[in-house]
Design an enzyme around this catalytic site. Structure first.
Site, PDB file in Angstrom:
ATOM      1  N   GLN A  16      -4.449  -5.169   7.134  1.00 38.52           N
ATOM      2  CA  GLN A  16      -5.468  -6.102   6.643  1.00 38.52           C
ATOM      3  C   GLN A  16      -5.480  -7.404   7.422  1.00 38.52           C
ATOM      4  OE1 GLN A  16      -7.737  -5.336   4.405  1.00 38.52           O
ATOM      5  NE2 GLN A  16      -6.860  -3.353   3.861  1.00 38.52           N
ATOM      6  N   CYS A  43      -4.758   2.444  -3.630  1.00 32.56           N
ATOM      7  CA  CYS A  43      -3.507   2.973  -3.075  1.00 32.56           C
ATOM      8  C   CYS A  43      -2.344   2.021  -3.319  1.00 32.56           C
ATOM      9  CB  CYS A  43      -3.636   3.270  -1.580  1.00 32.56           C
ATOM     10  SG  CYS A  43      -4.779   4.598  -1.242  1.00 32.56           S
ATOM     11  N   LYS A  76     -10.373  -0.652  10.731  1.00 37.87           N
ATOM     12  CA  LYS A  76     -10.662  -1.828   9.906  1.00 37.87           C
ATOM     13  C   LYS A  76     -11.068  -3.022  10.770  1.00 37.87           C
ATOM     14  CE  LYS A  76      -7.253  -0.577   6.363  1.00 37.87           C
ATOM     15  NZ  LYS A  76      -8.017   0.075   5.309  1.00 37.87           N
ATOM     16  N   ASP A 125       3.216  -4.717   8.059  1.00 37.96           N
ATOM     17  CA  ASP A 125       2.018  -3.906   7.896  1.00 37.96           C
ATOM     18  C   ASP A 125       0.830  -4.849   8.115  1.00 37.96           C
ATOM     19  OD1 ASP A 125      -0.284  -2.725   6.974  1.00 37.96           O
ATOM     20  OD2 ASP A 125       0.587  -1.981   5.099  1.00 37.96           O
ATOM     21  N   HIS A 174       0.882  -1.171   0.000  1.00 40.65           N
ATOM     22  CA  HIS A 174       0.000   0.000   0.000  1.00 40.65           C
ATOM     23  C   HIS A 174       0.921   1.223   0.000  1.00 40.65           C
ATOM     24  CE1 HIS A 174      -2.818   2.924   1.758  1.00 40.65           C
ATOM     25  NE2 HIS A 174      -3.801   2.087   1.487  1.00 40.65           N
TER      26      HIS A 174
END
Lengths: 277, 413
Positions: free
Chosen positions: B203, B366, B226, B200, B123
């Site tokens: 998600q 993104c 999220k 990261d 991203h």
């Protein structure tokens, strides 16, 4: 049976728009050309590339490339059709009429004859998020016309975020403009462009401290700290940036951190020319 | 035990509304999740009952408010199995967490010529901070390539790591394709060559069990919004000794120990990185989101999402003229499915889906470098979470057919 949403959809995607979307007759790129403008919408990634050829002060031919949704492609296709045969002043008038139609709710009757078909975009006005799709091609064109009137042939348009009205961006300078201006400048000693050599380390674009316009600060290196041609090269770089429309102040900063290393920084082609393998 | 998604739906007030006259089918949780009543109540309760600034007062409200916020920190630590709450730095979101590492750790410890390695899946939020670092410090930014299905090639990753590599920063799950990364392998790879590993988890963390100690990662970044929490709260997990070694990012109140006119000493970790009054209510409500997810059980959630993803892939695979990106085996991906319909731009796909009350995401997500790698300008993306049902997939299938019919594409004549 049609649901409430479907009537709006039919109105948004009228058949004539889908036909223009699929029509490839003006897609492509003209070479040579007199005006070249490239526009992007950073929100959705849509792109349009316009090339115009002029003859006796009139638009002889227009082509468009890039990619986008039905709305943005159809609006651009209609635009290119309407521009051909007219003068650049006509082009601006058409753009003004189209923007008034999309943004200010002007009636379809106010559209000039050459833009009659654009009345089919009326349904887009009910979808505020999609209005910018219809305007991408036109805004890119206006940027190209502005650039051309200042002697340029190549310009970048970037759609503004929703929070900006667009009025204050007239004189924005883009990184691409800076890159395009300094890239071709050659090192006076070895006759390879600074872009190929990888001498440009970075650029900063800010509003000028006094007056209108932008201040461009470029950070670059030399092939050696003692380069005897250094001052000459810096002067050429300075001049190239100063010529970009909208630039008021230019700063060229020399940096030797990191020290220029052709093995990692120069392009493959430049390395060939320098005999580095 | 099967997952009761239909029952979960009742906990989310947004599903009481209609979109274009139809029940909402929300397939955009990879962008942000919907919020259950319990989280919304925790947020309003903070302002109704406790509102006070933290670390400042000795009165009852301040004490209660601070306790609510520190409970959220402790729950975040438990949720990702961090050794202690002190390993968790409150930030606004994943982006801020990555930037905190770039400023506080990388700018202090990296020098010109050092390398930061990312993957082609990243991203922009795990790419642009490193570009800024590269520009300012002369650090080199390099990529680990992915294959045509968007999977990280471990062999290529092994080759990409060099003795100059100081940090491997990678996503645990691609937001654009859903691909799951071999997290443990990449962390080990980084450590073997003396580099640190930043994961990261934007998600991954909301959907799959996270265990930072089992991974052994040095940093983990994730967002609350999220994972059912309000927007405005996220975390950076960091190993204690690394956080200790870092410089502050933002200076101001709350992050200092002692201040003179010309200098200051820093507060202890993690408060050193938490300058200024934060988004108090969001911080306090984060804990309620963790409670909700833990009550659901992440194993049951994963099984539920895997099943729905399989059904979505089945629907898309059965349609002519549809390209699906990412691995086709639902076991290799999270609940995210990216696709394109030949001859129709993703925005137009999204518009038709919206007319059926179906929210999907369209565009480059993104991830422009990844889109270029896959040779597309953008995709349409459907993503699932605990409130999605099999009926949602059926509506999705209907909307897909509607797109093809509407634009007269992919129909065999």
């Amino acid at each position: 049976m049609m649901a409430q949403g479907d009537a709006e959809l039919q109105d948004l995607y009228r058949d004539v728009l889908v036909d223009y979307y699929k029509d490839a007759s003006r897609q492509g790129r003209l070479d040579p050309h007199d005006i070249h403008a490239h526009g992007v919408n950073p929100v959705c990634g849509d792109e349009v590339e316009l090339t115009l050829r002029l003859k006796d002060g009139r638009v002889d031919a227009v082509r468009y490339g890039g990619h986008g949704c039905v709305i943005s492609r159809a609006a651009t296709a209609m635009m290119t059709e309407a521009l051909e045969g007219g003068s650049l002043a006509d082009a601006r008038r058409l753009a003004g009429a189209f923007k008034a139609f999309m943004l200010e709710g002007a009636s379809a009757d106010s559209l000039p004859a050459a833009l009659e078909e654009a009345a089919a975009l009326a349904g887009v006005r009910k979808f505020p998020l999609r209005v910018k799709c219809a305007l991408l091609g036109w805004n890119t064109l206006l940027q190209g016309l502005d650039d051309f009137s200042k002697g340029g042939h190549d310009v970048e348009y970037q759609d503004t975020p929703l929070c900006q009205t667009g009025a204050q961006r007239k004189d924005m300078v883009t990184f691409k403009q800076v890159g395009d201006a300094v890239g071709p400048v050659k090192d006076p000693e070895i006759h390879i462009s600074v872009a190929e050599l990888g001498l440009i380390y970075g650029a900063e674009i800010k509003p000028a401290q006094t007056g209108d316009g932008q201040r461009v600060k470029l950070t670059m290196s030399l092939t050696s700290p003692a380069c005897p041609y250094g001052p000459m090269l810096l002067a050429s770089i300075h001049g190239a940036i100063a010529k970009i429309p909208g630039v008021r102040d230019v700063d060229v900063d020399l940096s030797f951190s990191p020290v220029w290393d052709p093995k990692t920084m120069a392009s493959e082609e430049a390395k060939d020319q320098l005999g580095i393998f | 035990m099967a997952f009761a998604a239909a029952k979960a739906r009742a906990d989310f007030p947004v599903f009481n509304r209609r979109v274009k006259g139809k029940p909402l089918v929300y397939l955009d949780s990879a962008a942000t999740s919907q919020k259950p009543w319990s989280v919304i109540k925790a947020l309003t309760a903070y302002y109704e009952r406790q509102n006070a600034n933290i670390h400042r007062g000795v009165h009852t409200l301040a004490e209660e408010g601070e306790r609510a916020i520190e409970e959220s920190r402790a729950k975040a630590a438990r949720f990702v199995n961090a050794p202690k709450p002190e390993n968790m730095v409150f930030v606004r979101n994943t982006t801020e967490a990555v930037n905190l590492v770039a400023h506080g750790w990388a700018r202090k410890h990296l020098k010109a010529g050092d390398e930061v390695l990312v993957t082609e899946l990243e991203h922009h939020s795990n790419l642009v901070p490193w570009q800024l670092l590269a520009r300012d410090k002369g650090v080199r930014l390099r990529q680990i390539p992915v294959d045509d299905q968007g999977r990280i090639d471990l062999e290529a990753a092994r080759k990409a790591v060099t003795p100059k590599t100081r940090l491997v920063a990678f996503t645990a799950m691609s937001n654009a394709l859903g691909t799951l990364s071999p997290v443990k392998e990449l962390v080990d790879l980084a450590h073997r060559s003396g580099a640190l590993a930043l994961v990261d988890g934007a998600q991954w963390v909301p959907h799959l069990k996270t265990d930072v100690q089992a991974w052994g990662c040095d940093f983990l970044a994730f967002s609350g919004h999220k994972m059912l929490a309000p927007a405005g709260v996220g975390f950076l997990y960091g190993k204690a000794e690394l956080l200790e070694s870092m410089d502050p990012f933002l200076g101001g109140g709350g992050m200092i120990q002692e201040v003179w006119f010309d200098r200051s000493t820093w507060n202890t970790v993690p408060h050193r990185f938490e300058a200024g009054t934060p988004s108090l209510g969001d911080y306090a409500a984060f804990g309620a989101a963790v409670d909700y997810l833990e009550a659901c059980g992440l194993d049951a959630l994963r099984a539920h999402e895997e099943a729905l993803t399989g059904k979505l892939l089945g629907v898309l695979g059965a349609e002519a003229g549809v390209t699906v990106y990412g691995p086709l085996d639902p076991k290799l991906r999270g609940g995210v499915v990216s696709f394109n319909i030949e001859g129709v731009h993703p925005h137009d796909v999204g518009q038709i889906f919206d007319s059926e009350g179906v929210a999907i995401r369209v565009g480059h997500h993104c991830c422009q470098p990844l889109m270029r790698r896959l040779q597309t300008g953008g995709t349409a993306r459907a993503s699932v979470y605990l409130y999605n049902t099999e009926e949602d997939v059926e509506v999705f299938a209907r909307a897909l057919k509607k797109v093809k019919g509407f634009f007269k594409v992919g129909v065999k004549s």
